[in-house]
Scaffold this active site. Sequence first.
Site, short mmCIF file in Angstrom:
data_model
loop_
_atom_site.label_atom_id
_atom_site.label_comp_id
_atom_site.label_asym_id
_atom_site.label_seq_id
_atom_site.Cartn_x
_atom_site.Cartn_y
_atom_site.Cartn_z
N LEU A 108 38.70 -13.81 58.35
CA LEU A 108 37.75 -14.84 57.94
C LEU A 108 38.34 -15.39 56.66
O LEU A 108 38.52 -14.64 55.69
CB LEU A 108 36.36 -14.24 57.72
CG LEU A 108 35.18 -15.20 57.52
CD1 LEU A 108 35.01 -16.12 58.72
CD2 LEU A 108 33.89 -14.42 57.29
N ASP A 109 38.70 -16.68 56.63
CA ASP A 109 39.52 -17.18 55.53
C ASP A 109 38.82 -17.06 54.18
O ASP A 109 37.60 -16.89 54.10
CB ASP A 109 40.00 -18.62 55.80
CG ASP A 109 38.87 -19.64 55.74
OD1 ASP A 109 38.31 -19.81 54.65
OD2 ASP A 109 38.59 -20.28 56.77
N ILE A 110 39.60 -17.15 53.12
CA ILE A 110 39.10 -16.88 51.77
C ILE A 110 37.99 -17.82 51.35
O ILE A 110 37.11 -17.45 50.57
CB ILE A 110 40.28 -16.94 50.76
CG1 ILE A 110 39.84 -16.42 49.39
CG2 ILE A 110 40.85 -18.36 50.66
CD1 ILE A 110 40.98 -16.24 48.40
N ASP A 111 37.97 -19.04 51.89
CA ASP A 111 36.95 -20.02 51.52
C ASP A 111 35.67 -19.90 52.34
O ASP A 111 34.73 -20.66 52.12
CB ASP A 111 37.52 -21.43 51.68
CG ASP A 111 38.72 -21.68 50.79
OD1 ASP A 111 38.68 -21.24 49.63
OD2 ASP A 111 39.70 -22.27 51.26
#
Length: 255
Positions: A108-111
């Site tokens: 799940l991407d950092i943003d």
Amino acid sequence: MTARLQKILSQWGIASRRRSEQLILAGRVRVNGAVAKLGQTAEPTTDRIEVDGRLITMQSRPEPVYLLLNKPVGVVSTCFDPQGRSTVIELLPSQLRECEGIHPVGRLDIDSSGALLLTNDGELTFRLTHPSHSISKTYAVWVQGQPSQPAIDAWRSGIDLDGQHTLPAQVTVLKHQDNNTLLKIVLTEGRNRQIRRVATQLGYPVLHLHRTRIGDISIDGDLSLAIGSHRHLQLAELHSLQSGDRLKFAFPSIN
């Protein structure tokens, strides 16, 4: 029965298959005293398998751990980050951080924030992330502007990304606010930053993306999780990760 070494290590809960391959490539795994090679097979009942000089046996396999985490924005979905950013493992209490082989299932991407599974069951990770296994993931997504009906229809039917058509998606408009729109999006594939890339291509960039559900496992409802917190999966949730007869694994006792 012989099997590839990375499969054995993941079955024994040492690491995910991908991480096991990295350990082998780094020369940290030995079989019968010799440095192992990627793709090598072994007989787990008779061969001597070592990782970092420590003998690995079925008896040393850690108790399986299955967690659901509500990931905050700004935290990376890895066990270690060379850039020194906070990782999802650091959100766990010390007794869980010390569980051998625990790792996130997918990314799940950092943003983005929201539901993320963690486990030390490497075989489960391999099966859930394999392209042949599709498990739905549900997102609450704020986008800039108010997507037109043709844009929504295109998103639902799939659009071209890097020469490959995305699978059909469920896209529901939930509400509008200050010329922004909240969408509910359900995907059965997980290409890199897919929702953000599709939204940008359609002309409605993502403002915030939050994953609320993985299959039947939710961070909302009776078992809701605050941002940054985690809980152990219930037995029924573990069963829900199965897809027909393709996923079969031993469940630990759950309190």
